[in-house]
Design an enzyme around this catalytic site. Sequence first.
Site, PDB file in Angstrom:
ATOM      1  N   ASN A   1       0.914   4.357   0.934  1.00  0.00           N
ATOM      2  CA  ASN A   1       0.813   5.515   1.825  1.00  0.00           C
ATOM      3  C   ASN A   1       1.971   6.479   1.590  1.00  0.00           C
ATOM      4  O   ASN A   1       3.123   6.067   1.517  1.00  0.00           O
ATOM      5  CB  ASN A   1       0.855   5.061   3.283  1.00  0.00           C
ATOM      6  CG  ASN A   1      -0.013   3.867   3.528  1.00  0.00           C
ATOM      7  OD1 ASN A   1      -1.214   3.935   3.308  1.00  0.00           O
ATOM      8  ND2 ASN A   1       0.592   2.769   3.934  1.00  0.00           N
TER       9      ASN A   1
ATOM     10  N   HIS B   1       6.100  -0.178  -8.246  1.00  0.00           N
ATOM     11  CA  HIS B   1       4.675   0.158  -8.372  1.00  0.00           C
ATOM     12  C   HIS B   1       4.250   1.136  -7.274  1.00  0.00           C
ATOM     13  O   HIS B   1       3.621   2.162  -7.543  1.00  0.00           O
ATOM     14  CB  HIS B   1       3.868  -1.149  -8.297  1.00  0.00           C
ATOM     15  CG  HIS B   1       2.383  -0.982  -8.279  1.00  0.00           C
ATOM     16  ND1 HIS B   1       1.578  -1.336  -9.336  1.00  0.00           N
ATOM     17  CD2 HIS B   1       1.533  -0.507  -7.339  1.00  0.00           C
ATOM     18  CE1 HIS B   1       0.319  -1.084  -9.046  1.00  0.00           C
ATOM     19  NE2 HIS B   1       0.255  -0.583  -7.825  1.00  0.00           N
ATOM     20  N   GLU B   2       4.617   0.846  -6.047  1.00  0.00           N
ATOM     21  CA  GLU B   2       4.170   1.714  -4.938  1.00  0.00           C
ATOM     22  C   GLU B   2       4.863   3.070  -4.990  1.00  0.00           C
ATOM     23  O   GLU B   2       4.254   4.098  -4.669  1.00  0.00           O
ATOM     24  CB  GLU B   2       4.415   1.037  -3.583  1.00  0.00           C
ATOM     25  CG  GLU B   2       3.763  -0.331  -3.410  1.00  0.00           C
ATOM     26  CD  GLU B   2       2.281  -0.391  -3.758  1.00  0.00           C
ATOM     27  OE1 GLU B   2       1.598   0.646  -3.682  1.00  0.00           O
ATOM     28  OE2 GLU B   2       1.806  -1.477  -4.141  1.00  0.00           O
TER      29      GLU B   2
ATOM     30  N   MET C   1       0.842  -1.196   0.000  1.00  0.00           N
ATOM     31  CA  MET C   1       0.000   0.000   0.000  1.00  0.00           C
ATOM     32  C   MET C   1       0.877   1.246   0.000  1.00  0.00           C
ATOM     33  O   MET C   1       1.800   1.371   0.801  1.00  0.00           O
ATOM     34  CB  MET C   1      -0.908  -0.023   1.241  1.00  0.00           C
ATOM     35  CG  MET C   1      -1.775   1.207   1.388  1.00  0.00           C
ATOM     36  SD  MET C   1      -2.992   1.331   0.035  1.00  0.00           S
ATOM     37  CE  MET C   1      -3.127   3.100  -0.096  1.00  0.00           C
TER      38      MET C   1
HETATM   39  N1  BES Z   1      -3.226   0.841  -3.822  1.00  0.00           N
HETATM   40  C1  BES Z   1      -3.029  -0.539  -4.025  1.00  0.00           C
HETATM   41  C2  BES Z   1      -3.682  -1.377  -2.982  1.00  0.00           C
HETATM   42  C3  BES Z   1      -5.175  -1.130  -2.882  1.00  0.00           C
HETATM   43  C4  BES Z   1      -5.969  -1.041  -4.017  1.00  0.00           C
HETATM   44  C5  BES Z   1      -5.760  -1.018  -1.650  1.00  0.00           C
HETATM   45  C6  BES Z   1      -7.321  -0.814  -3.905  1.00  0.00           C
HETATM   46  C7  BES Z   1      -7.118  -0.812  -1.533  1.00  0.00           C
HETATM   47  C8  BES Z   1      -7.898  -0.673  -2.673  1.00  0.00           C
HETATM   48  C9  BES Z   1      -1.540  -0.887  -4.139  1.00  0.00           C
HETATM   49  O1  BES Z   1      -0.813   0.102  -4.809  1.00  0.00           O
HETATM   50  C10 BES Z   1      -1.432  -2.096  -5.004  1.00  0.00           C
HETATM   51  O2  BES Z   1      -1.764  -2.014  -6.148  1.00  0.00           O
HETATM   52  N2  BES Z   1      -1.002  -3.209  -4.464  1.00  0.00           N
HETATM   53  C11 BES Z   1      -0.886  -4.451  -5.212  1.00  0.00           C
HETATM   54  C12 BES Z   1       0.553  -4.788  -5.488  1.00  0.00           C
HETATM   55  C13 BES Z   1       1.065  -4.263  -6.786  1.00  0.00           C
HETATM   56  C14 BES Z   1       2.515  -4.655  -7.005  1.00  0.00           C
HETATM   57  C15 BES Z   1       0.258  -4.687  -7.981  1.00  0.00           C
HETATM   58  C16 BES Z   1      -1.474  -5.549  -4.370  1.00  0.00           C
HETATM   59  O3  BES Z   1      -1.632  -5.338  -3.171  1.00  0.00           O
HETATM   60  O4  BES Z   1      -1.762  -6.599  -4.930  1.00  0.00           O
HETATM   61 ZN    ZN Z   2      -1.277   0.151  -6.813  1.00  0.00          ZN
END
Ligand code: BES
Ligand code: ZN
Length: 872
Positions: free
Chosen positions: A280, A312-313, A278
């Site tokens: 943040n 990505h983050e 995430m």
């Molecule tokens: N922002 C997302 C996580 C998220 C999305 C939380 C929608 C709540 C609602 C985060 O940036 C993300 O995409 N995480 C991915 C990993 C990424 C490498 C594709 C995940 O958690 O799968």
């Molecule tokens: Zn994301």
Amino acid sequence: MCNKGHSNPNRVVLPTNVTPSHYTLTITPDLKAFTFGGYVEIDLTIHEPTKTIQINTKELTLHWARVEIDGKTHETSSTSYDDHRETTTLTFESELPKGAAILSINFDGILNDKMAGFYRSSYKDTEGNTQYMGVTQFEATSCRMAFPCWDEPAVKATFSIKLKVPTGLVALSNMPVESITAVEPEEMTYHFEKTPIMSTYLVAWAVGDFEYVETTTTKLENPVTCRVYTLPGLKEQGRFALEITPRILEYFSEIFGTAYPLPKLDQIAVPDFDMGAMENWGLVTYRTVALLFDEKTSDLRFKEQVAATVAHEIAHQWFGNLVTMEWWDHLWLNEGFATWVGTLAVDHLFPNWDTWSTFVTLDMQRGIALDSLRSSHPIEVPVADPHDIHQIFDAISYSKGASVIRMLSNWLTVDVFLAGIRRYLKKHAYENATTDDLWNALSEESKIDVREFMNTWTRVIGVPILNVTEADGIVTVEQHRYLSTNDVKAEDDETIWWVPMGVSPKPASIADPNQTLKTRSLTFDAPHGAYLFNKDYSGVFRTNYPASAIPRIGQAILDGSDLVGLNDRAGLVADISSLAKSGHTSTSIFLDLVQYYKNEETYVVWELLSQRVGEISSVFTENSRINQGIKHFQRNLVDRMVQKLGWEFPEGEDYLTGRLRNVILRAAGRAGHEATVAEAKRRFALFISDPNQDSILHPSIRQTAFEIVLSQGGEDEFRQVLKYFHNAPKQDQQVIALLALGFVQQPELIAEAQALALSESVRSQDITYLLAGLATNPTSRRATWDWVKNNWSVLSQRYSTSMGLLGHCVKMPLTLSSDVALIKEVKEFFADKDTKDFQRALDQAIEGLEVNSAWVAREQEALSEWLSANKY
Ligand code: BES
Ligand code: ZN
């Protein structure tokens, strides 16, 4: 503040009569009682005189709330709560006048174990005692579980955060520490610097016994301090993430044309985490295996996972955090873009990893596969209620989203595309934006109407198939909606996509350099010799060649011709195998094609080859003639590579060869390749007898060896892998054991593996690793669906707040099945249940069953004949 101007009256949003500009927040966690106290002062503007203020809260107890205006205090006369909207309405004795005001609220909450809001995560210390840390996860709407707030992405404000924690613990938040004050000897207050203006879902903090490794950027005007935080004893595993972080920050600062705006970036590994990571702002949180990596003990594939996740983050720090989506409708843009640009960064850092090709074989295929179902959805979907977001936390938003961005960036050229991104970020920094705002910036930059091109990709459901025919030297191409069920009706087939055809060599009669097909069909003079569509697999569509084209293309593959590059060879396997499954071509034609890959030696293509050939034996598992024949075919296919690669990992070997070795051995093991099975058993026995000799099973093939010995019916081996799981000091080692345990064969051990999934030994975040094996293993697949049914009340309770784990539990055991009777059974089982939270996953699972069972019914005979004719 630009949450006005949208047209959806059903959005679950707060009234706009009062808006916040700054929060001063103090949180006092109690890591023993699992509660926290909170006090917040919110600077407000009251736009219209009002007697009420509505604010988001969830599972918080409000002790009192009052408003201060010009030195005068207004007490609340009553409060009421709306369970569905998660709002508290504060009603005041007298009308609050227009102007500035300060709202103060005293409250407390629960330090829950649901991985949402401000939650606790547990771990064992060196003495084996259970300890806890506290951490937040707010996206999409869980900030309201930690403090009362205007919990909407467009209601941005600044935040001054204070954490009162027991002396000795570390406290982190978005911003650096400004000061620390000792309240009492055993308690300290961390004051963090004020944040820039930002959305509530990006606020974060963490409290616990942490250690860190640190570095700084070297190429930025204002150096950024980068730290990777871990639980005690783990910090050295943060080195890899730490090493790439400043380079990624520098790279993005450059291509985005705006420097990273905060003075520091902390990243922390959290032992219990619902998703992967995430973003943040300034304090990114990760699932342990997505951040920590140990060169000596980790499976190599986690290295790529860490790099991809970190990139990505960090991309979100600009795209999402600095410029934020106006509302959840635009989640795809956040996620699709971060996935695309994250891949761009990984490719920049590790050009030898063939990252874009892996994107083509994994991400892109996941996106296209899901979009080939009627139960898919357009990339852009209105989200009225933010609770529905987990329904679009899927391969459409992420993988198709990133794929259409890749297609667009190739269409415009990456340079022009990035110039448009810079324009967009400058224009909307510290504000909010929509998908249209991005199209505007890109159109201004490129002088091309980007919206016209993109609308067919983001506003409508589905992907096209290009049907190619050839007669008398003329090629005709015709586009239609592609459905895996191969039963497209007129009403499914109304879209005319703008398809960059990518014919190579380029036909002389097509003038447009992008070769954009904007009509239903088109003809051109056939190029001489072999030709390809979708060169480099840039476009998001399937190509259906005439049968006569396959030997021509196959020969080019065999000859190592430049015509068929890495992405092309991978794309052909992906397209033709998918078209065989859907009945647009035959499985025999796919197998004919595969035989031209005799000289293939790349990881990327082998990953796909083994996956697609393996899928046939999996889905046709009930038909032992086919199952056995395909395994024989697979053994033949991999034999040369098994011999070539062996089981050892030579010092200094390149990354992809290591990955390839695992793919080959896994494919060989699954196909029952005798020498491979024997060697797996031999090495496993040595590995178990002397754990100090663990180099006998390199971490990157350990999971495969575990899987092979368990699939071969090893009962003792089951106990040994289980023991490995229980004793594994690292989470990534536990993960590989969980992924393998599901391959056990005996019914009572299958039951034991299933029970393990809900036991205390397996973190609730990790259930899918076990289910993945149990769902792939043909012996346990059916029993695992029964197990999901029998444990439904526990599962649905446990994962009620998860972003997607419940949907996975439903979908996984059904994905490889071809049992048509299951369709009715599944529907009946869920008939009297509330399926709202995972309806899409359920529909997709059912449609997948339809596709598989039709495939088997249609192909059984012909496939047996092909196998016999080819002596398999
Ligand atoms: N922002 C997302 C996580 C998220 C999305 C939380 C929608 C709540 C609602 C985060 O940036 C993300 O995409 N995480 C991915 C990993 C990424 C490498 C594709 C995940 O958690 O799968
Ligand atoms: Zn994301």
